[in-house]
Design an enzyme around this catalytic site. Sequence first.
Site, mmCIF file in Angstrom:
data_model
loop_
_atom_site.group_PDB
_atom_site.id
_atom_site.type_symbol
_atom_site.label_atom_id
_atom_site.label_comp_id
_atom_site.label_asym_id
_atom_site.label_seq_id
_atom_site.Cartn_x
_atom_site.Cartn_y
_atom_site.Cartn_z
ATOM 1 C CD GLU A 10 7.014 5.415 -3.200
ATOM 2 O OE1 GLU A 10 7.355 6.465 -2.620
ATOM 3 O OE2 GLU A 10 5.868 4.928 -3.100
ATOM 4 C CB CYS A 17 3.824 -0.259 7.039
ATOM 5 S SG CYS A 17 4.124 -1.756 7.999
ATOM 6 N N GLY A 45 0.370 16.047 21.293
ATOM 7 C CA GLY A 45 -0.594 15.076 20.800
ATOM 8 C C GLY A 45 -0.625 13.833 21.658
ATOM 9 C CB ALA A 104 2.543 12.840 17.610
ATOM 10 C CG ASP A 160 -2.651 5.220 5.619
ATOM 11 O OD1 ASP A 160 -3.191 4.101 5.744
ATOM 12 O OD2 ASP A 160 -1.629 5.553 6.234
ATOM 13 C CG HIS A 216 -4.631 -22.241 33.102
ATOM 14 N ND1 HIS A 216 -4.984 -21.009 33.604
ATOM 15 C CD2 HIS A 216 -3.756 -22.800 33.982
ATOM 16 C CE1 HIS A 216 -4.356 -20.839 34.762
ATOM 17 N NE2 HIS A 216 -3.611 -21.906 35.009
#
Length: 454
Positions: free
Chosen positions: A33, A41, A176, A261, A304, A437
Amino acid sequence: MKTYDAIFIGAGQAGPFLAARMAEKGMKVALIERKYLGGTCVNAGCMPTKTLVASARAAHVARTGGDYGVKISGPIGIDMKVVRKRAETVTMNARNGLTGWFSGMKSMEVIYGHATFTGARTVEVNGEVLTAPQIFLNVGARPTIPDFPGLADVDYLTSTSIIQLDTLPRHLVVIGGSYIGLEFAQMYRRFGAEVTVIERGPKLASREDEDVSDAIEEIIASEGIAVHTGAENIAFAKAGDGITVSISGKPDIKASHVLVATGRTPNTGDLGLDKAGVATDKRGFITVDERLMTNVEGIYALGDCNGHGAFTHTSYNDFEIAAANLLDGGDRKVSSRIPAYALYIDPPLGRAGMTEKQARASGREVAVSKRPMSRVGRANERGETKGFMKIVADAETQEILGAAFLGIEGDEAIHGIIDAMNAGTTYPVLQWSVPIHPTVSELIPTIIGDLKPV
């Protein structure tokens, strides 16, 4: 040269979990990494941004308390340093949790550095060459920065850098009008900033059906956010301690901050993929087959960077697919995944399967049912009646094709549809369920009962 059973490049929401599964089986794995465990995330996406959304909602609830008979004396104040610290704490808790988990695995080595391919089975990191018969790429994506005139000359924000902001913008201009931009727009409006959204396309959230996009714009505009769609010739210039934003046919906008964005770009350009012979598409996404393997035997792309979803849940599902096929004797495929996601404005949008437009274009005999949230008991009780619920089905096969729930708890209620679609349940079966409900989900059988061919 150091030899492993598997090498993982990138520590997002897919690779580390597969690495952990392999390590638990005694396989020798390297997890590389370049920056932080957890990927987008944990560090710049879901966790910090949804923490900020929660702070913004708390401000909104306090500000509108009088509508519910709750009196608060004086104006609502926002301490942006506390807001930012709270998001940072959530991120650090998650990141540190991963660090602690991985440190207890004897056959996993976590290496911090930038890895590049030197061949189809070898990578170099920190001056060392590593080799393994299987290599997994989970390198994620980063904000896309368009070549707008003047943008390079101003200090703009991205979805990564804005979460570090600990002051309140006077006027935030969001470039965006899609999911990321809209979440930050509403968030900062609720914190107290003036906010303008500029979108080049004709609609906000243009992936959605027109009625969904129109309702999203109504929700955003109702909170005092200025919206400019169909914007052309967007340009930027320094203006004292601020930024001038210009678009054709509109007066110049004087911004204190600009958030860009406009999509995400895969982090694949500096991996040396050509040295391994790994193919990408024209946008830089790594091409994979149904089982997530690239065109090179033994090299896989997860999350991704493979272009098959840009969400934490799709990345994690990539891990599940790879683990099932490689470790558990399964035969799972990406094409079996039903598309589902949410837009976390307030109220949220929960989406599953096809849009109505996609269903119509498929050539099927389509049935549609739609109900405004103003006719949902739970929404009226909570005083949050914006939006609607819509279900799309195949009138001939009675298959549920998709749904859009834009309204209070829409991100949760949509799971009734997701589960039914995954189970292959036809809509007459779901129509006769007996829901609790009062809930939002209880309207699903009612909406199904109103399905009509279009």
